[in-house]
Write a protein that holds these residues in place. Structure first.
Motif, PDB file in Angstrom:
ATOM      1  N   ALA A   1       1.103  -1.246   0.025  1.00  0.00           N
ATOM      2  CA  ALA A   1      -0.360  -0.167  -0.343  1.00  0.00           C
ATOM      3  C   ALA A   1       0.638   0.949   0.174  1.00  0.00           C
ATOM      4  CB  ALA A   1      -0.671  -0.081   1.243  1.00  0.00           C
TER       5      ALA A   1
ATOM      6  N   ARG B   1       2.113   4.518   0.563  1.00  0.00           N
ATOM      7  CA  ARG B   1       2.703   4.827   2.552  1.00  0.00           C
ATOM      8  C   ARG B   1       3.700   6.027   2.830  1.00  0.00           C
ATOM      9  NH1 ARG B   1       1.401   1.026   5.380  1.00  0.00           N
ATOM     10  NH2 ARG B   1       2.273   1.258   6.965  1.00  0.00           N
TER      11      ARG B   1
ATOM     12  N   ALA C   1      -0.664   4.140   5.840  1.00  0.00           N
ATOM     13  CA  ALA C   1      -1.531   4.032   4.852  1.00  0.00           C
ATOM     14  C   ALA C   1      -1.860   5.059   4.848  1.00  0.00           C
ATOM     15  CB  ALA C   1      -2.128   3.103   4.457  1.00  0.00           C
ATOM     16  N   GLN C   2      -1.855   5.841   2.701  1.00  0.00           N
ATOM     17  CA  GLN C   2      -2.080   6.941   2.834  1.00  0.00           C
ATOM     18  C   GLN C   2      -3.349   6.859   2.817  1.00  0.00           C
ATOM     19  OE1 GLN C   2      -0.433   7.310  -1.386  1.00  0.00           O
ATOM     20  NE2 GLN C   2       0.179   9.423  -0.480  1.00  0.00           N
ATOM     21  N   GLU C   3      -3.825   6.037   2.648  1.00  0.00           N
ATOM     22  CA  GLU C   3      -5.603   5.687   3.379  1.00  0.00           C
ATOM     23  C   GLU C   3      -5.604   6.163   4.067  1.00  0.00           C
ATOM     24  OE1 GLU C   3      -6.147   1.574   2.086  1.00  0.00           O
ATOM     25  OE2 GLU C   3      -6.442   2.449   0.019  1.00  0.00           O
ATOM     26  N   ALA C   4      -5.134   5.906   5.348  1.00  0.00           N
ATOM     27  CA  ALA C   4      -5.594   6.550   6.708  1.00  0.00           C
ATOM     28  C   ALA C   4      -5.650   7.717   7.241  1.00  0.00           C
ATOM     29  CB  ALA C   4      -4.296   5.702   7.788  1.00  0.00           C
ATOM     30  N   GLY C   5      -5.029   8.387   5.948  1.00  0.00           N
ATOM     31  CA  GLY C   5      -5.125  10.259   5.943  1.00  0.00           C
ATOM     32  C   GLY C   5      -5.329  10.679   7.499  1.00  0.00           C
ATOM     33  N   SER C   6      -7.072  10.806   7.685  1.00  0.00           N
ATOM     34  CA  SER C   6      -7.194  11.308   9.347  1.00  0.00           C
ATOM     35  C   SER C   6      -6.736  10.679  10.285  1.00  0.00           C
ATOM     36  CB  SER C   6      -8.873  11.941   8.689  1.00  0.00           C
ATOM     37  OG  SER C   6      -9.546  10.420   8.838  1.00  0.00           O
TER      38      SER C   6
END
Length: 116
Positions: free
Chosen positions: A26, A28, A46-51
């Motif tokens: 994923a 990062r 993970a970049q999707e984690a964002g917030s």
């Protein structure tokens, strides 16, 4: 004659390791955290984690909390010393209260004839 076991001499998980075997990683993002001792920590998320990136992180070097603001790291937690039962009682009662309780207990003992 060789044995009929094709995986003889290998272990679970042994074999070529690469992206083809594990799949794509994923994307990062690295976030910097600083503690009050000036240590920098850069965990990846993970970049999707964002917030979902936490505001504070425990410093792996000293254990203090670390924040994302380099100039204003979080303050170290205050460690309260161990208090005895007597210390807690003294917080709740004044000296006059303690003297009144003592006098009452001594009077009860005198009534029973245990002290003079």
């Amino acid at each position: 004659m060789a044995g009929g076991n094709a995986i003889r001499g290998s272990r679970v998980g042994a074999g070529p390791m690469g992206e083809a075997e594990r799949g794509e990683a994923a994307p990062r993002v690295f976030v910097s955290y600083w503690c009050s001792n000036g240590h920098q920590t850069r965990p990846s998320f993970a970049q999707e984690a964002g917030s979902a990136v936490p505001e504070t992180w425990d410093c792996p070097r000293c254990g203090l909390p670390a924040g994302q603001d380099r100039d204003n790291p979080p303050a170290p937690p205050k460690v309260e010393p161990y208090k005895t039962h007597l210390a807690y009682v003294k917080e709740r009662r004044s000296g006059a209260d303690g003297q009144a309780i003592l006098d009452e207990a001594l009077a009860a003992l005198r009534e029973r004839g245990l002290i003079t």
